[in-house]
Design an enzyme around this catalytic site. Structure first.
Site, mmCIF file in Angstrom:
data_model
loop_
_atom_site.group_PDB
_atom_site.id
_atom_site.type_symbol
_atom_site.label_atom_id
_atom_site.label_comp_id
_atom_site.label_asym_id
_atom_site.label_seq_id
_atom_site.Cartn_x
_atom_site.Cartn_y
_atom_site.Cartn_z
ATOM 1 N N HIS A 29 -3.608 -4.756 14.091
ATOM 2 C CA HIS A 29 -4.548 -4.810 12.956
ATOM 3 C C HIS A 29 -3.797 -5.440 11.772
ATOM 4 O O HIS A 29 -3.495 -4.777 10.781
ATOM 5 C CB HIS A 29 -5.036 -3.393 12.633
ATOM 6 N N ASP A 71 -3.151 7.461 10.906
ATOM 7 C CA ASP A 71 -4.428 6.887 11.334
ATOM 8 C C ASP A 71 -5.087 7.904 12.277
ATOM 9 O O ASP A 71 -4.439 8.883 12.687
ATOM 10 C CB ASP A 71 -4.157 5.549 12.060
ATOM 11 N N CYS A 89 -5.562 3.737 6.741
ATOM 12 C CA CYS A 89 -6.416 2.545 6.745
ATOM 13 C C CYS A 89 -7.893 2.884 6.627
ATOM 14 O O CYS A 89 -8.687 2.026 6.232
ATOM 15 C CB CYS A 89 -6.146 1.715 7.992
ATOM 16 N N ARG A 105 -7.617 -4.892 0.757
ATOM 17 C CA ARG A 105 -8.069 -5.740 1.872
ATOM 18 C C ARG A 105 -8.724 -7.010 1.313
ATOM 19 O O ARG A 105 -8.503 -8.117 1.807
ATOM 20 C CB ARG A 105 -9.098 -4.981 2.743
HETATM 21 N N1 NVA Z 1 -6.749 2.519 14.930
HETATM 22 C C1 NVA Z 1 -8.100 2.458 14.415
HETATM 23 C C2 NVA Z 1 -8.145 1.624 13.169
HETATM 24 C C3 NVA Z 1 -9.514 1.533 12.548
HETATM 25 C C4 NVA Z 1 -9.537 0.649 11.341
HETATM 26 C C5 NVA Z 1 -9.013 1.886 15.484
HETATM 27 O O1 NVA Z 1 -8.621 0.932 16.151
HETATM 28 O O2 NVA Z 1 -10.120 2.405 15.653
HETATM 29 N N1 CP Z 2 -9.588 -0.114 7.987
HETATM 30 C C1 CP Z 2 -10.556 -0.829 8.590
HETATM 31 O O1 CP Z 2 -10.323 -1.859 9.233
HETATM 32 O O2 CP Z 2 -11.812 -0.353 8.392
HETATM 33 P P1 CP Z 2 -13.136 -0.820 9.121
HETATM 34 O O3 CP Z 2 -13.052 -0.379 10.538
HETATM 35 O O4 CP Z 2 -14.236 -0.125 8.345
HETATM 36 O O5 CP Z 2 -13.250 -2.317 9.018
#
Ligand code: NVA
Ligand code: CP
Length: 302
Positions: free
Chosen positions: A129, A220, A260, A288
């Site tokens: 990410h 997270d 995040c 962001r």
């Molecule tokens: N690790 C999480 C981040 C969400 C922004 C996911 O992949 O769902």
């Molecule tokens: N942190 C993040 O990427 O959030 P969303 O899944 O809402 O885009």
């Protein structure tokens, strides 16, 4: 012709380029940069997973830079019915000036970037990410100054796409990164080894060891998008990995808390911590927008 560039992972840019990008993001946030270099340009945004921040910040960012963004849910486009990525890539590249994609398999983003002759941006995969962690290092700069080298970052939780992107950030910025992950939930081995070759990176199963003296405490969700079936098993595995006031007290006095988002209060973080004085989660979310605008200008602006 200038070769197109992609942003699939943080190391796609050199350390100097990353610092330049963060400096541009700072100007954008201050309002010192009012150019609209993306006038007449379109970004296609493909989403195979849900999103609040990524979708809105890219769409608003494109608008503020004079361009346009197209939201393409895989439920609505032919990708969802099995159209090959390599075909979609070549078609979209005939219409738009850049593509952002959120998907499952990181290989999909690589394939898209290979076949599309416009810049491709990784808006999250199961592996990485990168846009989020760029916004996070920007948030660290806001709190501790521009030089990131040696800054102590603790990761507590799943060795997921965020943890892997922190490894990439450590690799490029020379962060001191300590990750606490339960056995069986460690980050990607190859990314870990690459980061360890360039920065101080440690992996432990003890959250206290990771947080001790850290400048930044970061976590997270325990189950990422696509892992919904494992929620109960993960709740058991991650017991003891909640960032609560007692754990946060082990960090440095000026430590900041990052997440995040979206967050699950009572699982990976307590209400007191996420709403407390150390938390910077809403600055982080705002950043962001600024960081991605800098990225869009860099990749699509010329
Ligand atoms: N690790 C999480 C981040 C969400 C922004 C996911 O992949 O769902
Ligand atoms: N942190 C993040 O990427 O959030 P969303 O899944 O809402 O885009």
């Amino acid at each position: 012709m200038r070769q197109k560039r992609d942003f699939l992972e943080i190391p796609d840019f050199s350390t100097d380029e990353l610092y330049e990008l963060l400096a541009l993001a700072r100007r954008l946030k201050r309002g010192d940069y009012r150019g609209q270099p993306l006038a007449g340009k379109t970004l296609a945004m493909i989403f195979e997973k849900s999103s609040t921040r990524t979708r809105v910040s890219f769409e608003v960012g494109m608008f503020q830079l004079g361009g346009h963004a197209l939201f393409l849910s895989s439920r609505d486009i032919q990708l969802g019915r099995g159209e090959p990525i390599k075909d979609m890539a070549r078609v979209l590249a005939r219409y738009v000036d850049g593509i952002m994609i959120r998907t499952f398999d990181h290989g999909n983003v690589k394939e898209l970037a290979h076949y599309a002759d416009v810049p491709v941006i990784n808006g999250l995969t199961d592996l990485l990410h990168p846009c989020q962690v760029l916004a996070d290092v920007f948030t660290i700069q806001e709190n501790f100054g521009e030089d990131l080298s040696g800054r102590k970052v603790a990761w507590v939780g799943d060795g997921n796409n965020m943890a892997n992107s922190w490894l990439n950030a450590a690799y490029r910025f020379g962060l001191e990164l300590r990750l606490a992950c339960p056995p069986g939930y460690e980050p990607d081995r190859a990314l870990f080894d690459r980061a360890r070759g360039a920065a101080t990176v440690r992996l432990t199963h003890d959250p206290r060891e990771a947080v001790e003296g850290a400048d930044v405490v970061n976590t997270d969700v325990w189950a990422s998008m696509g892992q919904e079936a494992d929620v109960e098993q993960r709740r058991r595995a991650f017991r003891g990995y909640c960032i609560d006031p007692d754990l946060l007290r082990l960090a440095s006095e000026r430590a900041i808390f990052l997440h995040c988002l979206p967050a699950h209060r009572g699982e990976e973080v307590t209400e007191e911590v996420i709403e407390g004085p150390s938390s910077r989660v809403f600055d982080e979310a705002e950043n962001r927008l600024h960081v991605q605008k800098a990225l869009l200008v860099t990749l699509m602006g010329a």
